[in-house]
Design an enzyme around this catalytic site. Structure first.
Site, PDB file in Angstrom:
ATOM      1  N   GLU A 421       5.439   0.006  -9.278  1.00 44.93           N
ATOM      2  CA  GLU A 421       5.358  -1.452  -9.175  1.00 44.93           C
ATOM      3  C   GLU A 421       5.299  -2.159 -10.529  1.00 44.93           C
ATOM      4  O   GLU A 421       4.367  -2.923 -10.817  1.00 44.93           O
ATOM      5  CB  GLU A 421       4.159  -1.858  -8.307  1.00 44.93           C
ATOM      6  CG  GLU A 421       4.244  -1.285  -6.899  1.00 44.93           C
ATOM      7  CD  GLU A 421       3.073  -1.684  -6.005  1.00 44.93           C
ATOM      8  OE1 GLU A 421       2.027  -2.091  -6.555  1.00 44.93           O
ATOM      9  OE2 GLU A 421       3.212  -1.603  -4.783  1.00 44.93           O
ATOM     10  N   TYR A 502       4.127  -5.266   2.108  1.00 46.77           N
ATOM     11  CA  TYR A 502       2.752  -5.530   2.534  1.00 46.77           C
ATOM     12  C   TYR A 502       2.628  -7.006   2.929  1.00 46.77           C
ATOM     13  O   TYR A 502       2.116  -7.830   2.157  1.00 46.77           O
ATOM     14  CB  TYR A 502       1.765  -5.197   1.409  1.00 46.77           C
ATOM     15  CG  TYR A 502       1.758  -3.737   1.031  1.00 46.77           C
ATOM     16  CD1 TYR A 502       1.098  -2.801   1.832  1.00 46.77           C
ATOM     17  CD2 TYR A 502       2.416  -3.283  -0.108  1.00 46.77           C
ATOM     18  CE1 TYR A 502       1.092  -1.454   1.499  1.00 46.77           C
ATOM     19  CE2 TYR A 502       2.420  -1.946  -0.451  1.00 46.77           C
ATOM     20  CZ  TYR A 502       1.757  -1.033   0.356  1.00 46.77           C
ATOM     21  OH  TYR A 502       1.758   0.298   0.025  1.00 46.77           O
ATOM     22  N   GLU A 536       7.071   2.202   0.137  1.00 48.81           N
ATOM     23  CA  GLU A 536       5.695   1.909   0.542  1.00 48.81           C
ATOM     24  C   GLU A 536       5.753   0.837   1.617  1.00 48.81           C
ATOM     25  O   GLU A 536       6.401  -0.192   1.421  1.00 48.81           O
ATOM     26  CB  GLU A 536       4.846   1.386  -0.620  1.00 48.81           C
ATOM     27  CG  GLU A 536       4.407   2.400  -1.643  1.00 48.81           C
ATOM     28  CD  GLU A 536       3.386   1.805  -2.633  1.00 48.81           C
ATOM     29  OE1 GLU A 536       2.653   0.865  -2.235  1.00 48.81           O
ATOM     30  OE2 GLU A 536       3.334   2.268  -3.783  1.00 48.81           O
TER      31      GLU A 536
END
Length: 639
Positions: A421, A502, A536
């Site tokens: 990231e 997310y 992810e």
């Protein structure tokens, strides 16, 4: 041929006893001569264990055993274990459910010219129903071929035979012939008992047989994997073909997981984690290849985060005023072990090389090392960039202490990932930069890695931020972010796109996540022409429906794969997104999609990417059965 002539002579001598027509008898005698000439004769034993173990040890890092298994050379009478001479090799351990015994020798052999491998097996204590098989590692890539299982007799010595010319050997789950039979690198005996409990067996008279058997060509035994010369030009790497991944002739679609702590945790937790991954059908793991700290004495270059369970990979050396790599048992040997277990379970590994965040040191530890001020200087400071390259070079060229394979030659590694990231700002040091800063850094570092390791793919590891749109996460252009996913993905040395997801942390909804995934697949496939991995993804509530929806988009749009955050085993470290191999509804959704993805891997050739491995969790308690009165050449540990 001597036996053939003797057989023919006997046939002619006895012809009148059978009152057979002479011409018919001649034909019969010729056939008998041919049959006898083809009878199996055997060369002298390769291994008889008369004076030593001859290099045999219990397998390290690639077995599903408790650690209380051992290999010894022991004197036994002809009736109880030694079938050639007076000594045999004793294998002993306390068997638990779902595990197997693997014992090997690391030497080079040439088995061409022989058809059969034979050896004798006699039970000692704890005899019960069992199977045994042989595995041969061949060629420069150390490809493992497994035989079919052979049942053992519990009441007498069993001579087991393995046909080297058979078409029933398995390589990565595909049945066929052994390749590179003249380049045997390792021989493994795999023992699979049916019942639990202590068992010992004696192996003797390991020999080659066939029509024209030859003694194997050998080189001096390798002492240990840590000193093995690195292997070159291996096969079996994951590569790209358009918008999909392939291994050889096989497409490689997958569902996998992140488990960051297998890089540094105890072997028991690493073992449990890989067992759970295998049970879930996961075939790719993403983990950390970094763990950076300050100086060991704490006098300078303070810790951003510090050691994990006493483990660290890189530290500031006050003697040289430079970062130094810890290659010991509390350092990169931990990562070695994780990669060796991944190889055993046929799980590919994405290795991230540095963290944007302070956890495990990351970019800000480099900034502290070189006494810079801002997070974004990690991307621009010449000293820091060189330190990063030095670490990557050391990792790429490291030889695994468990397998003897150099990292850059290890097809277990799926890809190198430049960073986890990357952004202009972390969560410790201030930072501000443009998207050009990170694009330039990623271009330089990906080109560098490709120059020292042309075998492996390279990814950025970015979260997938776009630079157009009025709201987050379409604001990658912001100075504290500086991420242009499209520009990063299209760098020439970047192999595939990555995205993270997310929605709860980004102020969006679970249903929006399907749109985010779809947009990235569309860009990667139709603009960049590369695969994309949702590497992810996490949602803390209603995971069954949300993950069904997200994984459905990945499946329907033929994306290459995805990695859930994250599978947690007993004793592991979880968070609000954790999933478990617990038989519940969420685990079943993940298992179903793992199967859907794996079923897409239909090969056009003879190779396949995966092989099933034991998936039953076993207890970890152990009892010692390795007694000191056995011969002093003792590979048993005492508990």
């Amino acid at each position: 041929m001597l036996r053939s002539l003797v057989g023919s002579e006997m046939c002619i001598r006895d012809r009148f006893r059978f009152h057979m027509h002479p011409m018919r008898l001649v034909l019969l005698c010729i056939l008998a001569a041919v049959a006898l000439s083809n009878a199996q004769t055997c060369a002298p034993p390769i291994f008889s264990w008369e004076n030593s173990l001859q290099g045999w040890v219990k397998a390290s890092g690639t077995t599903d055993l408790d650690t209380n298994n051992c290999v010894q050379t022991n004197a036994y009478s002809m009736m109880t274990g030694a079938t050639a001479g007076s000594y045999s090799m004793r294998l002993a351990y306390d068997h638990v459910a779902g595990k197997q015994g693997v014992f090997w020798v690391v030497q080079d052999f040439d088995f061409s010219g022989s058809n059969i491998i034979k050896f004798d097996v006699t039970f000692g204590s704890g005899a019960h129903s069992s199977n045994i098989l042989l595995s041969l590692s061949t060629g420069s890539s150390w490809s493992w071929y497994e035989s079919t299982e052979v049942p053992l007799s519990t009441s007498s010595t069993t001579t087991v035979s393995f046909d080297l010319q058979a078409l029933t050997w398995k390589l990565n789950g595909v049945t066929g012939a052994i390749q590179n039979i003249s380049q045997i690198k390792r021989i493994a005996i795999i023992y699979r008992p049916v019942n639990v409990g202590f068992v010992e067996l004696f192996i003797d008279n390991f020999r080659l047989c066939g029509n024209t058997p030859v003694a194997p060509t050998t080189v001096a035994p390798t002492q240990a994997p840590t000193t093995r010369a690195p292997q070159n030009t291996p096969t079996g790497f994951v590569t790209t073909q358009g918008t999909k991944f392939v291994i050889g002739n096989c497409p490689f679609y997958f569902l996998g997981t992140n488990v960051y702590y297998v890089a540094y945790e105890s072997q028991s937790l690493v073992d449990a984690s890989f067992l759970d991954m295998s049970a879930m059908g996961f075939t790719v793991l993403r983990t950390w290849g970094f763990l950076d700290i300050g100086s060991l004495d704490g006098t300078t270059r303070y810790n951003i985060d510090g050691k994990k369970n006493g483990v660290y990979f890189q530290y500031w050396d006050t003697a040289t005023n430079a970062p130094k790599i810890n290659e010991g048992s509390d350092g990169l040997v931990k990562l070695d072990y994780a990669l060796s277990k991944a190889a055993y379970y046929n799980i590919k590994v994405i290795v991230a090389l540095v963290n944007n965040w302070h956890h495990f040191g990351g970019m800000d530890q480099y900034v502290v090392w070189y006494q810079a001020n801002n997070h974004d200087e990690f991307y621009t400071d010449a000293r820091i960039k060189q330190a990063y390259k030095n670490y990557v070079n050391a990792l790429v060229n490291r030889v695994n202490t468990y397998t003897g394979v150099r990292y850059k030659d290890d097809p277990t590694i799926f890809a190198w990932e430049l960073a986890n990231e990357p952004r202009c700002k972390g969560d410790n040091k201030p930072g501000s930069c443009s998207t050009t800063t990170i694009v330039n850094w990623a271009g330089e570092m990906s080109d560098y890695i490709k120059s020292i390791d042309p075998n492996h793919m390279i990814a950025v590891g970015d979260e997938g931020f776009f630079t157009s749109g009025g709201s987050w996460p379409y604001q990658g252009y912001l100075s504290d972010v500086g991420v242009d996913h499209k520009a990063l993905t299209q760098l020439p040395s970047i192999s595939f796109a990555t995205l993270h997801l997310y929605p709860e942390s980004w102020g969006t909804s679970g249903s929006w996540g399907s749109t985010w995934i779809s947009e990235h697949i569309d860009f990667a496939h139709n603009v960049a022409g590369k695969p994309t991995v949702t590497e992810e993804f996490g949602y803390s509530s209603d995971q069954v429906n949300i993950y069904n929806s997200w994984l459905g988009v990945i499946d329907s749009q033929s994306a290459a794969g995805s990695l859930v955050w994250m599978l947690v085993s007993a004793g592991g470290y979880g968070d609000q997104f954790s999933v478990y191999n617990d038989g519940g509804a969420v685990s079943q959704v993940l298992k179903n999609y793992a199967t859907i993805m794996t079923n897409k891997n239909v090969c056009t050739g003879t190779s396949a990417p995966t092989t099933a491995r034991p998936t039953t969790r076993a207890p970890t308690t152990a009892t010692n059965y390795c007694y000191s009165y056995y011969q002093s050449t003792n590979y048993c540990s005492y508990y």
